[in-house]
Design an enzyme around this catalytic site. Sequence first.
Site, mmCIF file in Angstrom:
data_model
loop_
_atom_site.group_PDB
_atom_site.id
_atom_site.type_symbol
_atom_site.label_atom_id
_atom_site.label_comp_id
_atom_site.label_asym_id
_atom_site.label_seq_id
_atom_site.Cartn_x
_atom_site.Cartn_y
_atom_site.Cartn_z
ATOM 1 C CD GLU A 174 0.594 -9.126 1.865
ATOM 2 O OE1 GLU A 174 -0.290 -8.454 1.291
ATOM 3 O OE2 GLU A 174 0.337 -10.071 2.616
ATOM 4 N N PRO A 175 4.827 -5.186 -0.473
ATOM 5 C CG PRO A 175 7.075 -4.512 -0.640
ATOM 6 C CD PRO A 175 6.169 -5.494 0.061
ATOM 7 N N GLY A 176 3.981 -3.646 -3.575
ATOM 8 C CA GLY A 176 3.906 -3.854 -5.020
ATOM 9 C C GLY A 176 4.360 -2.577 -5.706
ATOM 10 C CB CYS A 194 -14.096 2.534 -30.382
ATOM 11 S SG CYS A 194 -13.160 2.259 -31.875
ATOM 12 N N GLY A 209 0.757 -1.249 0.000
ATOM 13 C CA GLY A 209 0.000 0.000 0.000
ATOM 14 C C GLY A 209 0.782 1.290 0.000
ATOM 15 N NE ARG A 241 -2.353 2.750 -11.519
ATOM 16 C CZ ARG A 241 -2.286 3.953 -11.015
ATOM 17 N NH1 ARG A 241 -1.716 4.917 -11.682
ATOM 18 N NH2 ARG A 241 -2.772 4.194 -9.816
HETATM 19 N N1 LLP Z 1 -1.340 -6.986 -0.548
HETATM 20 C C1 LLP Z 1 -2.652 -7.082 -0.814
HETATM 21 C C2 LLP Z 1 -3.481 -8.021 -0.033
HETATM 22 C C3 LLP Z 1 -3.213 -6.297 -1.836
HETATM 23 O O1 LLP Z 1 -4.515 -6.392 -2.097
HETATM 24 C C4 LLP Z 1 -2.385 -5.415 -2.578
HETATM 25 C C5 LLP Z 1 -2.941 -4.604 -3.654
HETATM 26 C C6 LLP Z 1 -1.013 -5.356 -2.259
HETATM 27 C C7 LLP Z 1 -0.525 -6.148 -1.230
HETATM 28 C C8 LLP Z 1 -0.057 -4.464 -2.979
HETATM 29 O O2 LLP Z 1 -0.390 -3.128 -2.814
HETATM 30 P P1 LLP Z 1 0.612 -1.970 -3.320
HETATM 31 O O3 LLP Z 1 1.860 -2.037 -2.461
HETATM 32 O O4 LLP Z 1 0.916 -2.211 -4.732
HETATM 33 O O5 LLP Z 1 -0.157 -0.729 -3.099
HETATM 34 N N2 LLP Z 1 -4.777 -1.508 -9.651
HETATM 35 C C9 LLP Z 1 -4.645 -0.454 -8.670
HETATM 36 C C10 LLP Z 1 -4.034 -0.950 -7.387
HETATM 37 C C11 LLP Z 1 -4.769 -2.137 -6.800
HETATM 38 C C12 LLP Z 1 -4.137 -2.672 -5.539
HETATM 39 C C13 LLP Z 1 -4.769 -3.954 -5.131
HETATM 40 N N3 LLP Z 1 -4.160 -4.591 -4.006
HETATM 41 C C14 LLP Z 1 -3.854 0.695 -9.267
HETATM 42 O O6 LLP Z 1 -3.489 0.634 -10.444
HETATM 43 O O7 LLP Z 1 -3.629 1.711 -8.602
#
Ligand code: LLP
Length: 453
Positions: free
Chosen positions: A299-301, A368, A261, A338
């Site tokens: 859990e960083p993405g 389209c 997050g 996005r």
């Molecule tokens: N852990 C869990 C349980 C999650 O649901 C998520 C993201 C993450 C970790 C990773 O979160 P992050 O560190 O990336 O914020 N598609 C959207 C973002 C959706 C996030 C969903 N869950 C966007 O493009 O902004």
Amino acid sequence: MAQTRFSGVATSRPFQSKTTSRRGAELYCGQLRLSTLAAEYGTPLYVYSADHILDRLELFQRALAGREHLLCYAVKANSALALLRLLAEHGAGFDIVSGGELERVRAAAPEALSRVVFSGAGKTAEEMDLALEAEILSFQVESEAELALLAQRAARMRRKARFSLRVNPDVFAATHPYISTGLSEHKFGIPIAQARRIYGEATGRAVRKQRWLEAYGVSVHIGSQIRSAEPFGAAMARVARLVRELERDGISLRSVDAGGGLGIDYEDAAGFDPAAAAHAYLYAMEQALDGLNVRLVLEPGRFLVAQSGALLTRVLYVKKNGRKTFVITDAGMNDLIRPALYQAWHEIVAVQPRTGRAITADVVGPVCESGDFFARDRRLSPVEPGDLMAILDAGAYGMAQSSNYNSRPRPAELLVQGREARLIRRRETMAELFAPEMEQVAVLSDPLKSMKK
Ligand code: LLP
């Protein structure tokens, strides 16, 4: 944790403009010219910097060096096998949300399966079986019904299922409503007030059928693209209180998973200091966990991969409709959704900027729909058909959320490391778009007959 641990070396982006006397200013990824990459591999093209991703990973790893921790990269942000491999080689585990993501980890880095946590509110029995068989680290369980099913599948397979309840802390975090998850009105997790009872029941000696379950930890995820450390600290404080209560009940959890997050600054990359952001975030969490002897799982993405990536696209047309100017690119909302889905703002820069008066234009794709835009009323350097543009900060939730809408093949992906660019996914072919239909020979030989069945 000392506040001074971060060296502040990480730059916000690997894409920098360099000026060579012959060509003027031009955008590079590390040491490579984006114009050269586009000429070789075509557009639309995703380009990622491996060096930048590793810098971000190291930022977290160094900051957490003093405490037992595991970084489980959220595969959903960008599930390219080459990125999973890269991260696994540098010690990362993975947060997965489907059987498909499990198979990706297995294909890219089978040795990392033991560092996988499985999140998601709707796991199927088949997905549980796959993960049990792979002996993953922990199931992040989101309901009592899911826990009951997990107990059943684990007993059937005679495999230990380590689980963490994903609790919903009822904490508000300012972000886009589609990606906010930590309030009781959201579908995610188990209300934190019920967690103590559920842990008690699942670990009670009387419940013989639960012997394949092991209460491993607790997890929380309050949303995505959160820019302030405060809600993370607040959620962690509630989780820490639960861990202490459980300890008094005789249940000692080994891990606390704070989810992902942590956000980035899409609008002001120059003013964004990733080291300071990571520090404030981790510091808030450390404070809440003070005195607890648990492993911290994160859990960083987005924070790891968003700024490492750009979507390169070529301008097809520039046109005026009334007072508006439209720059039409060969990338569309199917390649990067996005802006259309979350009204997200991405910086867009010319790869070889022209001099002259800036224009104000909408940058749009060929799909389209009026929602197919990357930017609206944006100030840009002047552009002409054939020019290359880079849509920045597209490394997370870009390719991962792409589709074949309008029957458009997905773009290719490149990974840049040092002086080398490696094709990590080739461009899809037209034939691949309908291959699953071509397998149903009946569809072509007699479409009506096959539909009546
Ligand atoms: N852990 C869990 C349980 C999650 O649901 C998520 C993201 C993450 C970790 C990773 O979160 P992050 O560190 O990336 O914020 N598609 C959207 C973002 C959706 C996030 C969903 N869950 C966007 O493009 O902004």
